[in-house]
Write a protein that holds these residues in place. Structure first.
Motif, PDB file in Angstrom:
ATOM      1  N   ARG A   1     -10.343   0.689  -4.043  1.00 34.22           N
ATOM      2  CA  ARG A   1      -8.939   0.451  -3.731  1.00 34.22           C
ATOM      3  C   ARG A   1      -8.783  -0.398  -2.478  1.00 34.22           C
ATOM      4  O   ARG A   1      -8.003  -1.358  -2.444  1.00 34.22           O
ATOM      5  CB  ARG A   1      -8.266   1.813  -3.540  1.00 34.22           C
ATOM      6  N   GLU A   2      -9.541  -0.107  -1.445  1.00 34.47           N
ATOM      7  CA  GLU A   2      -9.409  -0.840  -0.192  1.00 34.47           C
ATOM      8  C   GLU A   2      -9.920  -2.274  -0.319  1.00 34.47           C
ATOM      9  O   GLU A   2      -9.327  -3.207   0.248  1.00 34.47           O
ATOM     10  CB  GLU A   2     -10.137  -0.095   0.919  1.00 34.47           C
ATOM     11  N   VAL A   3     -11.002  -2.464  -1.069  1.00 29.37           N
ATOM     12  CA  VAL A   3     -11.498  -3.825  -1.290  1.00 29.37           C
ATOM     13  C   VAL A   3     -10.474  -4.649  -2.051  1.00 29.37           C
ATOM     14  O   VAL A   3     -10.211  -5.815  -1.721  1.00 29.37           O
ATOM     15  CB  VAL A   3     -12.844  -3.791  -2.051  1.00 29.37           C
ATOM     16  N   PHE A   4      -9.856  -4.049  -3.073  1.00 31.96           N
ATOM     17  CA  PHE A   4      -8.842  -4.767  -3.851  1.00 31.96           C
ATOM     18  C   PHE A   4      -7.674  -5.182  -2.958  1.00 31.96           C
ATOM     19  O   PHE A   4      -7.215  -6.331  -3.005  1.00 31.96           O
ATOM     20  CB  PHE A   4      -8.331  -3.898  -4.992  1.00 31.96           C
TER      21      PHE A   4
ATOM     22  N   LEU B   1      -8.023   4.867  -8.430  1.00 30.12           N
ATOM     23  CA  LEU B   1      -9.320   4.247  -8.193  1.00 30.12           C
ATOM     24  C   LEU B   1     -10.051   4.978  -7.067  1.00 30.12           C
ATOM     25  O   LEU B   1      -9.451   5.698  -6.282  1.00 30.12           O
ATOM     26  CB  LEU B   1      -9.144   2.778  -7.798  1.00 30.12           C
ATOM     27  N   ARG B   2     -11.349   4.752  -6.972  1.00 29.52           N
ATOM     28  CA  ARG B   2     -12.093   5.242  -5.818  1.00 29.52           C
ATOM     29  C   ARG B   2     -11.555   4.567  -4.562  1.00 29.52           C
ATOM     30  O   ARG B   2     -11.124   3.422  -4.603  1.00 29.52           O
ATOM     31  CB  ARG B   2     -13.575   4.898  -5.962  1.00 29.52           C
ATOM     32  N   ARG B   3     -11.604   5.281  -3.434  1.00 31.61           N
ATOM     33  CA  ARG B   3     -11.024   4.724  -2.224  1.00 31.61           C
ATOM     34  C   ARG B   3     -11.665   3.391  -1.855  1.00 31.61           C
ATOM     35  O   ARG B   3     -10.963   2.447  -1.462  1.00 31.61           O
ATOM     36  CB  ARG B   3     -11.176   5.706  -1.048  1.00 31.61           C
ATOM     37  N   GLY B   4     -12.975   3.288  -1.952  1.00 32.75           N
ATOM     38  CA  GLY B   4     -13.645   2.042  -1.600  1.00 32.75           C
ATOM     39  C   GLY B   4     -13.193   0.883  -2.467  1.00 32.75           C
ATOM     40  O   GLY B   4     -12.960  -0.227  -1.970  1.00 32.75           O
TER      41      GLY B   4
ATOM     42  N   SER C   1     -19.030  -6.047  -6.003  1.00 32.87           N
ATOM     43  CA  SER C   1     -19.090  -5.089  -7.110  1.00 32.87           C
ATOM     44  C   SER C   1     -17.838  -4.213  -7.152  1.00 32.87           C
ATOM     45  O   SER C   1     -17.311  -3.925  -8.221  1.00 32.87           O
ATOM     46  CB  SER C   1     -20.344  -4.227  -7.005  1.00 32.87           C
ATOM     47  N   ARG C   2     -17.355  -3.810  -5.973  1.00 31.23           N
ATOM     48  CA  ARG C   2     -16.157  -2.965  -5.937  1.00 31.23           C
ATOM     49  C   ARG C   2     -14.935  -3.718  -6.441  1.00 31.23           C
ATOM     50  O   ARG C   2     -14.106  -3.168  -7.166  1.00 31.23           O
ATOM     51  CB  ARG C   2     -15.904  -2.471  -4.513  1.00 31.23           C
TER      52      ARG C   2
ATOM     53  N   THR D   1       0.819  -1.208   0.000  1.00 31.80           N
ATOM     54  CA  THR D   1       0.000   0.000   0.000  1.00 31.80           C
ATOM     55  C   THR D   1       0.853   1.257   0.000  1.00 31.80           C
ATOM     56  O   THR D   1       0.591   2.204  -0.757  1.00 31.80           O
ATOM     57  CB  THR D   1      -0.929   0.020   1.230  1.00 31.80           C
ATOM     58  N   LEU D   2       1.895   1.272   0.826  1.00 37.42           N
ATOM     59  CA  LEU D   2       2.695   2.483   1.011  1.00 37.42           C
ATOM     60  C   LEU D   2       3.940   2.525   0.130  1.00 37.42           C
ATOM     61  O   LEU D   2       4.444   3.609  -0.175  1.00 37.42           O
ATOM     62  CB  LEU D   2       3.116   2.596   2.482  1.00 37.42           C
TER      63      LEU D   2
END
Length: 215
Positions: free
Chosen positions: A134-137, A129-132, A163-164, A35-36
């Motif tokens: 991105r976090e699901v991925f 990507l949208r934050r949601g 869906s995300r 992530t970082l």
């Protein structure tokens, strides 16, 4: 009757926290590193995640099986805050005078630089990507949580996770290829032009597909 790890953690048993760390610290570190993109920042994120796990142990539901979704929900919040702080730092640094880059052409670094470049391209694509999404991925693909666990970690419905993730995978493939193409073009643009008595060498390392990284 022996208490579960969940119950012991809720009760303030430091041994339960140590067990939690031994079981999940490496996975949290991998999640944070991807992530970082920074080794030191990832180590800090691991420490903060387990500090939060101890501080917020009372928020852990009494019932349930694995505490992994709860833990990675905490890690996701830590990474959100870390990314926000990093953006502020970059903004401050951008106001400082630029220094001339010092290239390093050591052959031993070629593979490392290529790997870092591909990871950087994936991270830049993820940031678009949208934050949601991105976090699901990150939770489903990088961490390996199933849909139900990711939904629990993020506090969203199961259908939202499905869906995300589908949307993120589709967009990420295209965006990563785009980022790698831009990197390659930028590298070529930085090469010195040909002049009298000069021979221009082509760039080494064409952009490679990252589908193995993001599937």
């Amino acid at each position: 009757m022996e208490l579960s790890q969940r119950a012991r953690l809720r009760a303030g048993d430091q041994g339960a926290l140590a067990e939690l760390f031994d079981e999940h610290a490496q996975a949290v570190y991998g999640y944070a590193l991807r992530t970082l993109g920074d080794w030191a920042a990832a180590e800090d994120a691991v420490s903060l995640t387990f500090l939060e796990a101890w501080r917020l142990r009372g928020s852990l539901h009494r019932d349930g099986d694995s505490v992994r979704p709860w833990l990675f929900g905490l890690a996701t919040n830590v990474l959100r805050n870390t990314a926000r702080t990093a953006r502020r730092h970059r903004a401050a640094m951008s106001r400082l005078p630029e220094r001339e880059p010092v290239p390093d052409f050591a052959d031993a670094l070629v593979t490392r630089l290529d790997d870092d470049a591909r990871l950087a391209a994936v991270r830049r694509a993820l940031a678009r990507l949208r934050r949601g999404d991105r976090e699901v991925f990150r939770l489903c693909v990088w961490v390996g949580l199933d849909y139900a666990s990711a939904a629990e970690a993020l506090g969203v419905p199961l259908g939202t996770v499905r869906s995300r993730l589908s949307r993120a995978r589709t967009r990420l493939r295209a965006l990563t290829d785009e980022e790698l193409t831009l990197d390659q073009k930028s590298a070529l643009d930085r090469e010195p032009g040909s002049g009298p008595g000069q021979v221009r060498h082509g760039g080494v390392g064409a952009a490679r597909s990252t589908q193995g990284d993001i599937r």
